[in-house]
Design a protein around this motif. Sequence first.
Motif, PDB file in Angstrom:
ATOM      1  N   ASN A 115      30.402  22.924  -6.176  1.00  0.00           N
ATOM      2  CA  ASN A 115      28.936  23.024  -6.250  1.00  0.00           C
ATOM      3  C   ASN A 115      28.388  23.757  -5.030  1.00  0.00           C
ATOM      4  OD1 ASN A 115      28.538  21.799  -8.658  1.00  0.00           O
ATOM      5  ND2 ASN A 115      27.831  19.836  -7.821  1.00  0.00           N
ATOM      6  N   ARG A 117      20.705  19.153 -15.079  1.00  0.00           N
ATOM      7  CA  ARG A 117      20.712  20.355 -14.235  1.00  0.00           C
ATOM      8  C   ARG A 117      19.270  20.586 -13.812  1.00  0.00           C
ATOM      9  NH1 ARG A 117      23.140  25.439 -15.875  1.00  0.00           N
ATOM     10  NH2 ARG A 117      23.978  25.334 -13.779  1.00  0.00           N
ATOM     11  N   SER A 118      19.083  20.939 -12.534  1.00  0.00           N
ATOM     12  CA  SER A 118      17.701  21.159 -12.106  1.00  0.00           C
ATOM     13  C   SER A 118      17.188  22.431 -12.771  1.00  0.00           C
ATOM     14  CB  SER A 118      17.628  21.273 -10.588  1.00  0.00           C
ATOM     15  OG  SER A 118      18.166  22.496 -10.191  1.00  0.00           O
ATOM     16  N   SER A 161      18.538  25.615 -11.390  1.00  0.00           N
ATOM     17  CA  SER A 161      19.919  25.964 -11.757  1.00  0.00           C
ATOM     18  C   SER A 161      19.977  26.427 -13.205  1.00  0.00           C
ATOM     19  CB  SER A 161      20.836  24.764 -11.610  1.00  0.00           C
ATOM     20  OG  SER A 161      20.533  24.086 -10.452  1.00  0.00           O
TER      21      SER A 161
HETATM   22  N1  LIG Z   1      25.211  21.862  -3.430  1.00  0.00           N
HETATM   23  C1  LIG Z   1      24.155  21.956  -4.231  1.00  0.00           C
HETATM   24  N2  LIG Z   1      23.067  22.678  -3.895  1.00  0.00           N
HETATM   25  C2  LIG Z   1      22.007  22.760  -4.696  1.00  0.00           C
HETATM   26  N3  LIG Z   1      21.896  22.139  -5.891  1.00  0.00           N
HETATM   27  C3  LIG Z   1      22.937  21.393  -6.270  1.00  0.00           C
HETATM   28  C4  LIG Z   1      24.113  21.225  -5.479  1.00  0.00           C
HETATM   29  N4  LIG Z   1      24.972  20.414  -6.120  1.00  0.00           N
HETATM   30  C5  LIG Z   1      24.352  20.084  -7.275  1.00  0.00           C
HETATM   31  N5  LIG Z   1      23.146  20.646  -7.383  1.00  0.00           N
HETATM   32  C6  LIG Z   1      22.174  20.447  -8.482  1.00  0.00           C
HETATM   33  O1  LIG Z   1      22.582  19.323  -9.217  1.00  0.00           O
HETATM   34  C7  LIG Z   1      22.771  19.640 -10.587  1.00  0.00           C
HETATM   35  C8  LIG Z   1      23.926  18.844 -11.133  1.00  0.00           C
HETATM   36  O2  LIG Z   1      25.161  19.268 -10.568  1.00  0.00           O
HETATM   37  P1  LIG Z   1      26.489  19.130 -11.390  1.00  0.00           P
HETATM   38  O3  LIG Z   1      27.616  19.506 -10.549  1.00  0.00           O
HETATM   39  O4  LIG Z   1      26.464  17.786 -11.985  1.00  0.00           O
HETATM   40  O5  LIG Z   1      26.282  20.157 -12.582  1.00  0.00           O
HETATM   41  P2  LIG Z   1      26.467  21.711 -12.610  1.00  0.00           P
HETATM   42  O6  LIG Z   1      27.054  22.129 -11.333  1.00  0.00           O
HETATM   43  O7  LIG Z   1      25.170  22.256 -12.977  1.00  0.00           O
HETATM   44  O8  LIG Z   1      27.458  21.866 -13.814  1.00  0.00           O
HETATM   45  P3  LIG Z   1      29.020  21.570 -13.877  1.00  0.00           P
HETATM   46  O9  LIG Z   1      29.368  20.948 -12.538  1.00  0.00           O
HETATM   47  O10 LIG Z   1      29.090  20.591 -14.978  1.00  0.00           O
HETATM   48  O11 LIG Z   1      29.683  22.798 -14.128  1.00  0.00           O
HETATM   49  C9  LIG Z   1      23.024  21.119 -10.594  1.00  0.00           C
HETATM   50  O12 LIG Z   1      22.608  21.671 -11.796  1.00  0.00           O
HETATM   51  C10 LIG Z   1      22.153  21.568  -9.446  1.00  0.00           C
HETATM   52  O13 LIG Z   1      20.840  21.758  -9.875  1.00  0.00           O
END
Ligand SMILES: Nc1ncnc2c1ncn2[C@@H]1O[C@H](COP(=O)(O)OP(=O)(O)OP(=O)(O)O)[C@@H](O)[C@H]1O
Length: 493
Positions: free
Chosen positions: A395, A442-443, A446
């Motif tokens: 992430n 997901r925000s 994103s």
């Molecule tokens: N390091 C980060 N910086 C900014 N936003 C983040 C970060 N980690 C997570 N997020 C936010 O949190 C949401 C959820 O993260 P998550 O890892 O669960 O899903 P994803 O990365 O969107 O998808 P996936 O991991 O399933 O491929 C993301 O969509 C993002 O908006």
Amino acid sequence: MRLTSFRTRVLVLAIAFSIAMVAGVLITTYVVVHDGMLATARSETERMSSLAVREVADSAAKATEDAAARGLSGRQASDDALAAFLRSLPGMFGITGFAEGRVAVWDGTGALRFKSDDRAVVRDDGGRMLALTGGRVVESRLDASAELAGLFGRPGLGTFVAHAPIRVPDGDTWVLDVVYLPVRETASIEAIRPPMMSLSLVAMLIVVFVMQGMMGWVLRLVDDLRQAADAVDAGNLEMRLPEEGGHEIGELARSLNNLIDRLRRRADAQTRFVADASHELATPVAGIRGYINILRGWGADDPAVRDEAIEAIDRESRRMARLTSQLLSMIRSEGNVEFHPVRHDLNATVRQVLVEAATRYAGKRIVFEGPPEGPLMLTNDPDRIEEFLAILVDNAGKYTSEGGTVSVRTRRSRDSIVVDVSDTGPGIPPADLPSIFNRFYRSDASRSKDTGGFGLGLAIAKSIVETCSGQISVSSEIGKGTTFTVTLPRSVS
Ligand SMILES: Nc1ncnc2c1ncn2[C@@H]1O[C@H](COP(=O)(O)OP(=O)(O)OP(=O)(O)O)[C@@H](O)[C@H]1O
Ligand SMILES: [Mg+2]
């Protein structure tokens, strides 16, 4: 009424208990009254016997004096006095306070010399002999029946006798029997029996009714709970039990309501999860079907369209493959995955994860910083730790723009070990923070950017951290970056 039912058992118990209780009270009361009456009869016998002895002594003295007054002497005087004494006996016992008393006089040879009536003659030669030889009053109680017999029929208190030695005018010692028939005492005992019995019966019925009433109330509450359990069993999770009252059943209802709430939340989450997963899968499937239709129609003849379709089908199918593998690892992280704790170096695991991420995001010129050299030992499952670290670092790499920094720091803190995964990315809006660990969340930022995720990563990471007995938290500042902090125990078993 079933024999094994709770109500029947309590009814039997209540009857047994009340019988035991009432019988106890009844017998105790009876014994107290009976013994009291015995004591009364004894003292009455004593009183009459001393009265009679005095009367007899007076009469003997008077007979002797009369004989002397008539100038008699020697054998003649004593015969005359004795005859006068015997004649005086019948008139003696009309004195006051002697109504129930009967008297008999026996001479030294055991022959009956006087009786006030037939009931004054009792067969107790032993007692009389003892009085004669011992020279003292001997008391006996004759023909008494068993003490408790009076509970069921006429109480047999018996006949009370006092044998008193007396001196008669010729100088001999005779025995005066004072016999007392306890008619009044027997009547008293008989009089208390009917009210005692009816009171006992009433007390017994009250105990049985009160216990049955209580039982009925408790069973009604239990029945409510049973109906609720049946409703939940039939799938009705909207059911709520009445929680009234501070008693134990009210508390049980509260616990069951909490359980039902939890089941409902879990069922809702599951429904949402299936809906979200199907939706996520439906999008690439629809894309693939669209491009296949194009190829079937006219697209296959146009090399440009054909290449674009193949490219798109490849992209969508890879997305599906990624999603299914994520769903699988999610199910694995929640199920009973095997957990193998071993003592290992956390810093080594961190460095390995960072190296893999650096290769993946090589094009973005991101600086990946690891913990300082040197081991940090802990006992936990290194495979699980690597899994959640990979998700957090992925992430960080994914959301950090070119030239940013991703760093992983590890440190000891009291009984635990803390891992911070920080980045210099865009940060997460405060409104999104409470939801980012939810599945498929997901925000908006994103979502609009094509970072290609499903919103499963953090949900999986959180579940794995919990499997490792740890906790995960996040702090973030818009425009500055995000830090995920995982706290693990130093050792798990
Ligand atoms: N390091 C980060 N910086 C900014 N936003 C983040 C970060 N980690 C997570 N997020 C936010 O949190 C949401 C959820 O993260 P998550 O890892 O669960 O899903 P994803 O990365 O969107 O998808 P996936 O991991 O399933 O491929 C993301 O969509 C993002 O908006
Ligand atoms: Mg992710």
